[in-house]
Scaffold this motif. Sequence first.
Motif, PDB file in Angstrom:
ATOM      1  N   GLY A 100       0.785  -1.229   0.000  1.00 33.64           N
ATOM      2  CA  GLY A 100       0.000   0.000   0.000  1.00 33.64           C
ATOM      3  C   GLY A 100       0.814   1.275   0.000  1.00 33.64           C
ATOM      4  N   ASP A 101       2.066   1.180   0.458  1.00 40.01           N
ATOM      5  CA  ASP A 101       2.890   2.385   0.570  1.00 40.01           C
ATOM      6  C   ASP A 101       4.183   2.284  -0.230  1.00 40.01           C
ATOM      7  OD1 ASP A 101       1.585   4.220   2.760  1.00 40.01           O
ATOM      8  OD2 ASP A 101       1.411   2.186   3.524  1.00 40.01           O
ATOM      9  N   GLY A 102       4.204   1.443  -1.236  1.00 39.19           N
ATOM     10  CA  GLY A 102       5.389   1.288  -2.059  1.00 39.19           C
ATOM     11  C   GLY A 102       6.251   0.114  -1.636  1.00 39.19           C
ATOM     12  N   SER A 152      -1.097   4.715  -8.443  1.00 37.00           N
ATOM     13  CA  SER A 152      -0.582   3.616  -7.626  1.00 37.00           C
ATOM     14  C   SER A 152       0.727   3.994  -6.960  1.00 37.00           C
ATOM     15  CB  SER A 152      -0.358   2.373  -8.503  1.00 37.00           C
ATOM     16  OG  SER A 152       0.196   1.310  -7.754  1.00 37.00           O
ATOM     17  N   ASN A 153       0.998   3.407  -5.790  1.00 37.70           N
ATOM     18  CA  ASN A 153       2.312   3.523  -5.165  1.00 37.70           C
ATOM     19  C   ASN A 153       3.265   2.439  -5.655  1.00 37.70           C
ATOM     20  OD1 ASN A 153       2.033   5.851  -3.660  1.00 37.70           O
ATOM     21  ND2 ASN A 153       1.373   4.804  -1.795  1.00 37.70           N
ATOM     22  N   LYS A 154       2.808   1.596  -6.556  1.00 40.04           N
ATOM     23  CA  LYS A 154       3.705   0.668  -7.248  1.00 40.04           C
ATOM     24  C   LYS A 154       4.604   1.489  -8.170  1.00 40.04           C
ATOM     25  CE  LYS A 154       1.684  -3.087  -8.907  1.00 40.04           C
ATOM     26  NZ  LYS A 154       2.194  -4.184  -8.083  1.00 40.04           N
ATOM     27  N   ALA A 155       5.833   1.055  -8.378  1.00 43.75           N
ATOM     28  CA  ALA A 155       6.743   1.774  -9.267  1.00 43.75           C
ATOM     29  C   ALA A 155       6.071   2.067 -10.609  1.00 43.75           C
ATOM     30  CB  ALA A 155       8.016   0.966  -9.481  1.00 43.75           C
ATOM     31  N   HIS A 156       6.370   3.216 -11.180  1.00 40.33           N
ATOM     32  CA  HIS A 156       5.670   3.678 -12.372  1.00 40.33           C
ATOM     33  C   HIS A 156       5.764   2.662 -13.517  1.00 40.33           C
ATOM     34  CE1 HIS A 156       3.848   6.565 -15.051  1.00 40.33           C
ATOM     35  NE2 HIS A 156       4.877   6.501 -15.875  1.00 40.33           N
TER      36      HIS A 156
END
Length: 216
Positions: free
Chosen positions: A46-48, A111-115
């Motif tokens: 949730g936070d990367g 998203s906090n997933k890498a771009h």
Amino acid sequence: MKKAVIFDLDGTLANTIESLTYCGNRALRKFGLPEFEEADYKYFVGDGAAVLVRRALDKAGDTGLIHFQEVFEEYSRLFEKDCMYHVKPYEGIRELLEELKKRQIRIAVLSNKAHENSIQVVETLFGAGYFDWIQGQMDGVPKKPDPAGVYQIQKKLGLPKEAFLYMGDTSVDMKTGKAAGMFTVGVLWGFRDRQELEENHADVIIERPAELLSLL
């Protein structure tokens, strides 16, 4: 009338928990650390990626994060290769998106997933160009719950905040939408529960994707 919807990715558009668990546990295992269940990863996420690794190490007893750099690098390497491991859209998501497009509602992902991973997941599942904008975590843009990513999407789509619905499954999403001044929709098919969404002031909580249509 609402003219756009911003979707969270993990736990909202797509069930990604198997990929997160698979890569996380392989990284932990390499350094002799304990592995965890999917239920644990639902709260690590949730936070990367960096925070996910920190939470896993903390639960593993590495409270001083002695292994952080090596586990984070290994997790990142594994995830770059296997971020699509058993990933699939939630039931009803494709139908919801098609109906939104028929109604000429703009759709975006934050998203906090890498771009790069965010783009890979979204375009693999739904096709290139399907969403009006995809925004993942990148240098120079604070991650959620900071609303900076929301503001970028708002600028790209050229719409006022009142025109948006913000949709996600965690406290981070509700805080992000609220910080941006948008109407927030919490979803119950993702990684967190109703109590978390209520405590973080979701304007509406829905159980099935199709319920979003009544809010437009």
